[in-house]
Each structure stands twice: as C-alpha cells, then as structure tokens.
Design an enzyme around this catalytic site. Sequence first.
Site, mmCIF file in Angstrom:
data_model
loop_
_atom_site.group_PDB
_atom_site.id
_atom_site.type_symbol
_atom_site.label_atom_id
_atom_site.label_comp_id
_atom_site.label_asym_id
_atom_site.label_seq_id
_atom_site.Cartn_x
_atom_site.Cartn_y
_atom_site.Cartn_z
ATOM 1 N N LYS A 43 0.890 -1.034 -0.079
ATOM 2 C CA LYS A 43 -0.181 -0.176 -0.019
ATOM 3 C C LYS A 43 0.789 1.390 0.073
ATOM 4 C CE LYS A 43 -4.158 -1.932 -0.218
ATOM 5 N NZ LYS A 43 -5.044 -1.658 -0.871
HETATM 6 C C1 LIG Z 1 -3.158 -7.151 3.890
HETATM 7 C C2 LIG Z 1 -3.721 -6.702 2.204
HETATM 8 N N1 LIG Z 1 -3.665 -7.756 1.369
HETATM 9 C C3 LIG Z 1 -4.370 -7.386 0.103
HETATM 10 C C4 LIG Z 1 -4.860 -6.323 -0.042
HETATM 11 C C5 LIG Z 1 -5.511 -6.001 -1.479
HETATM 12 O O1 LIG Z 1 -5.041 -5.249 -2.340
HETATM 13 P P1 LIG Z 1 -5.972 -4.304 -3.071
HETATM 14 O O2 LIG Z 1 -6.583 -3.379 -2.135
HETATM 15 O O3 LIG Z 1 -4.837 -3.336 -4.137
HETATM 16 O O4 LIG Z 1 -6.921 -5.150 -3.857
HETATM 17 C C6 LIG Z 1 -5.115 -5.202 0.760
HETATM 18 C C7 LIG Z 1 -5.789 -4.270 0.649
HETATM 19 O O5 LIG Z 1 -6.590 -3.705 1.301
HETATM 20 C C8 LIG Z 1 -4.551 -5.449 1.966
HETATM 21 O O6 LIG Z 1 -4.619 -4.700 3.302
#
Ligand SMILES: Cc1ncc(COP(=O)(O)O)c(C=O)c1O
Length: 331
Positions: A43
């Site tokens: 992120k």
């Molecule tokens: C720990 C974790 N894994 C996966 C994701 C998924 O990624 P994306 O939000 O880009 O789909 C997030 C997103 O909130 C996350 O916090």
Amino acid sequence: MIHNSIIEAIGNTPLVKLNRVTEGLDLTVAAKVEYLNPGQSVKDRIAVKMIDDAEKEGLIKPGGTIIEGTSGNTGMGLALVAAVRGYKCIFTTTDKQSPEKINLLRALGAKVEVCPTNVDPEDPRSYYSVAKRLSEEIPNSYYPNQYDNLSNLQAHYETTGPEIWEQTEGKITHYAAGIGTGGTITGTAKYLKEQNPNIKVIGVDSVGSVYKHYFETGEFSKDEVKPYLTEGIGEDLIPENVDFDYIDDVVQVNDKNALTMTRKVAEKEGLFIGGSCGAAVYGALEYARNARLGKDALMVVILPDSGTRYVSKIYNDDWMREHGFLDEVND
Ligand SMILES: Cc1ncc(COP(=O)(O)O)c(C=O)c1O
C-alpha cells in the site's frame, strides 16, 4: 546513493521463487515480496501516488489533514508520506483489525477511530461512512478513498506491472493477486496484458465476499456476504478500482486454507507474511493444480504485507487453536 526521504525507497521489491510449498507442481511460482516496502506493505505504492496526484490537483494544501478508511496498511503508507511532507492523519478502521496494525498507525502520529465491522457500508457507523463524514467536517482535509480513487490502480500500472515484467524478462505467463480495493490486480494486470495479452490473471477472493459471484454472474449479491477472518481481501461492495475485464478467473479461499498456508509459507520459505498472502498463495497453487500448469508456466503471486501485523492472531497458537486451524499448522 542517499534517498531524499523514505518515500524514495518505496517499490522495486524483490521477486522470490517459492521452492517448498510448491512441492508436486512443475510450474515456477515467484512471489513479489511487498512487505519489503518501508511501510511493510504494497500500500506504500498507492499512498504516495494518491497524495502526489492530490497535491498536483490542489486537493490538499500544506498542513492539511489526510483522512482515510483503512485496514492499516494504506494508513501506514499514508502516515509515512504525511510524516515526510508535514500533513496530519486521521484513520478509521474496523474492530476486526489486529491491534498491532492500529498501534502502528498511532506510533506514526496518526489518530485512529475504530468502527464496527459487521454493519453495511452505507450505515453511518461503518468505517467508510465515518471517514467520509470526518472529511466533510474537518477543514483543509483530503479523503483519498483508496476504493474509488483511480490513482490506486494507476500506481500499480506505473510501478508493480513494469517491475514484474522486467524482473521476469517478459516470461511471466500467469499473475495471481488478492482482490481488496482491486487496485493491485487491475493496475498490474492492465500493464502486463498490454505487454502480452496472453498472460492469465487470477483474482483471489475470500469466502464471505461478493467478488467471485459478481465475476461469474455479473450480479451483486448481499447473500454472499458473511464474516471472515482474512484481512485485506474480499469486499461487501464493488470499488471503482476493480475491473473484471482484466481478470480471467477468480478463486475463493476460506480462512482455514488461507491462514494455515500463511504459516506454511513462513515455515517453509522463510517469508514472514500476512494472511492475505497465504490466501493468494493457496489460491494460486489451487489454480495451477486445476489448470495442470506445467514447467513452461511462470506464475507471479503478490505477497501484500508482513507477518509482524498478525503476531497476536495468525502467529499465535492459542488464537489459531480457538478457530480450529492449529492441526493443519502442525502437519
Ligand atoms: C493485507 C492486504 N492484502 C491485500 C490487499 C488487496 O490489495 P488491493 O486493495 O490492491 O486489492 C489489501 C488491501 O486492502 C491488504 O490490506
């Protein structure tokens, strides 16, 4: 080389071959280790991009307040950027999140409001609604909204996609990623498919989320929504950052399979990952098995965050035992 700030250390994470959890499979599976970002998650990439774009558009002014609904990782990225650039942060999150994640945000100087998990997104108590309300009430504040802000997928189009293409020397055949806001999978897939339209993209969803049903039927069904423990993937709404045109298949993984695989990856690969990473690996391997992918296949799977955020849960035997997951861990 000296970076001008920690922000310049975001991205360019390593791609690491999985060797032991792939036993019995012929394909090559390589993991993109996003916990090696400065905020320990994927992120960071979207945090800096959303704030860069907001500054360019004049949506945030010096000394302003960043307000976001976040399960922790986006907050961590935003808090790093805010620290470097002198912004304040207020985050709303849910009571499902690990206490470590909430404490980490507070450690970086952010204020955190904890909201109930099991209410509709439209409910005024939900973490989406509280973030929105605060952003309307507080002057000189900016609400990035990672769900519907297309700078999110653009960050992955500009960084994650090109990195994977270069690191695999264009040999990638399959790309697997969890779907939360959808930014990671959509932005990366868009870039990769522009380089080679034959690359197959596999979205990993949680049992209890709406995505798989929506992907298969085109219908949004509240009946699919059930509580689950895997943090970060799956949703009870369809964010603007998800574009199913770039996704070829969606695999759903339950908590037991996701969280036991998380421990297995730590024990067998030395990769200390979070629960959505275990879900992504489990989903990727299940897809590879069902599709009978052979030695010509090169699958890249995204590992979004670090195990440090789950020490009191997934890496706590008592917690795993309470949920009936421990036997599999000791296999
Ligand atoms: C720990 C974790 N894994 C996966 C994701 C998924 O990624 P994306 O939000 O880009 O789909 C997030 C997103 O909130 C996350 O916090």
